[in-house]
Design a protein around this motif. Structure first.
Motif, PDB file in Angstrom:
ATOM      1  N   VAL A  70     -22.646 -56.776 -27.981  1.00  0.00           N
ATOM      2  CA  VAL A  70     -21.690 -57.744 -27.435  1.00  0.00           C
ATOM      3  C   VAL A  70     -21.579 -58.897 -28.416  1.00  0.00           C
ATOM      4  CG1 VAL A  70     -22.015 -57.175 -24.998  1.00  0.00           C
ATOM      5  CG2 VAL A  70     -23.529 -58.844 -26.082  1.00  0.00           C
ATOM      6  N   PHE A  95     -17.297 -61.818 -25.444  1.00  0.00           N
ATOM      7  CA  PHE A  95     -17.763 -61.345 -24.149  1.00  0.00           C
ATOM      8  C   PHE A  95     -17.942 -62.502 -23.170  1.00  0.00           C
ATOM      9  CE2 PHE A  95     -20.757 -59.508 -21.100  1.00  0.00           C
ATOM     10  CZ  PHE A  95     -20.257 -58.218 -20.957  1.00  0.00           C
ATOM     11  N   ALA A  99     -17.675 -54.954 -24.354  1.00  0.00           N
ATOM     12  CA  ALA A  99     -18.919 -54.522 -24.994  1.00  0.00           C
ATOM     13  C   ALA A  99     -18.684 -53.231 -25.774  1.00  0.00           C
ATOM     14  CB  ALA A  99     -20.014 -54.308 -23.952  1.00  0.00           C
ATOM     15  N   LEU A 147     -22.972 -58.864 -18.308  1.00  0.00           N
ATOM     16  CA  LEU A 147     -23.848 -58.196 -19.263  1.00  0.00           C
ATOM     17  C   LEU A 147     -24.864 -57.322 -18.529  1.00  0.00           C
ATOM     18  CD1 LEU A 147     -24.785 -57.757 -22.140  1.00  0.00           C
ATOM     19  CD2 LEU A 147     -26.089 -59.887 -21.984  1.00  0.00           C
ATOM     20  N   TRP A 203     -20.514 -49.598 -26.918  1.00  0.00           N
ATOM     21  CA  TRP A 203     -21.585 -48.664 -26.591  1.00  0.00           C
ATOM     22  C   TRP A 203     -21.632 -47.585 -27.661  1.00  0.00           C
ATOM     23  CZ3 TRP A 203     -26.022 -47.639 -24.930  1.00  0.00           C
ATOM     24  CH2 TRP A 203     -26.414 -46.400 -24.404  1.00  0.00           C
ATOM     25  N   CYS A 260     -26.743 -58.776 -29.934  1.00  0.00           N
ATOM     26  CA  CYS A 260     -25.799 -59.859 -29.662  1.00  0.00           C
ATOM     27  C   CYS A 260     -25.316 -60.411 -30.993  1.00  0.00           C
ATOM     28  CB  CYS A 260     -26.463 -60.945 -28.828  1.00  0.00           C
ATOM     29  SG  CYS A 260     -26.989 -60.412 -27.193  1.00  0.00           S
ATOM     30  N   LEU A 318     -26.174 -51.026 -27.261  1.00  0.00           N
ATOM     31  CA  LEU A 318     -25.085 -51.794 -26.653  1.00  0.00           C
ATOM     32  C   LEU A 318     -24.936 -53.078 -27.449  1.00  0.00           C
ATOM     33  CD1 LEU A 318     -23.223 -51.842 -23.990  1.00  0.00           C
ATOM     34  CD2 LEU A 318     -24.862 -53.542 -23.181  1.00  0.00           C
ATOM     35  N   GLU A 377     -23.326 -54.005 -17.493  1.00  0.00           N
ATOM     36  CA  GLU A 377     -23.206 -53.019 -18.562  1.00  0.00           C
ATOM     37  C   GLU A 377     -24.562 -52.414 -18.917  1.00  0.00           C
ATOM     38  OE1 GLU A 377     -20.673 -51.678 -19.365  1.00  0.00           O
ATOM     39  OE2 GLU A 377     -18.981 -53.045 -19.345  1.00  0.00           O
TER      40      GLU A 377
END
Length: 216
Positions: free
Chosen positions: A31, A175, A20, A62, A22, A76, A29, A65
């Protein structure tokens, strides 16, 4: 799990060992390539009967995180579902888990080639643009390719998913739990990466390898 810090077009980012991304300053966040429902899609199309646990495993990672970083926004980056039918076929347990991680935050689905039509084409935030497939635009954060890297470790070869980054672009690893990958030095990826590009291997302690000196 620690992260690898880099700056992309002025944005200070942390590449997490899970795969992921950040962005602390923006509370974002990101992914890529969750491929939820992949086992169901393969079985539906007459393929191998894989253990149907990948969606749960991906959502648990997920959720971990999200709990650790408490993002304001989650992006996403496409292929979040293995196809549009897989999105419709998610079992109730998975739907509840997904609703749980989405609750209380801004959530953006970017459409991919597997789940076209299920999200927006791109998201622009400050100096960055988030999309599924890289176009070469500066400040671009993308997915799609599932980059991976094989390195020598302790006398044997080890393959790990990896981020690819240069001064203008960042490509995230997949991911999702049931995802393969494309070698970081393969022609399509090499063509996207500029001078000084690095691969950042996922894992407990992410580490960077210059793409010009990939270990055999």
């Amino acid at each position: 799990m620690t992260g690898y810090e880099l700056t992309l077009c002025g944005a200070r980012l942390t590449l997490l060992g899970s795969g992921a991304l950040w962005w602390p300053e923006a509370g974002v966040l990101a992914v890529a390539d969750l491929h939820l429902g992949k086992a169901e899609r393969i079985a539906r199309r007459g393929g191998a009967l894989l253990p149907p646990y990948e969606t749960r495993a991906t959502l648990e990672r997920l959720a971990s995180e999200i709990a650790a970083h408490q993002p304001v926004r989650v992006i996403c980056l496409g292929d979040s579902f293995d196809d549009t039918a897989a999105a419709d076929a998610l079992p109730g347990e998975a739907r509840a888990a997904l609703a749980g991680v989405m609750a209380g935050r801004d959530w953006t689905w970017v459409g991919g080639n597997h789940d076209a039509g299920l999200g927006v084409e791109a998201v622009r935030l400050g100096p960055l643009v988030f999309r599924h497939i890289a176009t070469g635009e500066a400040g671009e954060v993308s997915g799609h390719w599932h980059p991976k890297l094989r390195v020598g470790l302790g006398g044997r070869g080890v393959t790990r998913a990896c981020f690819l980054a240069d001064a203008r672009h960042l490509i995230l690893p997949a991911f999702g739990t049931y995802t393969g990958g494309l070698a970081a030095d393969a022609a399509p990826l090499a063509a996207l990466m500029g001078p000084g590009a690095i691969a950042v291997l996922t894992g407990r302690v992410p580490c960077a390898v210059p793409l010009t000196r990939i270990p055999a």
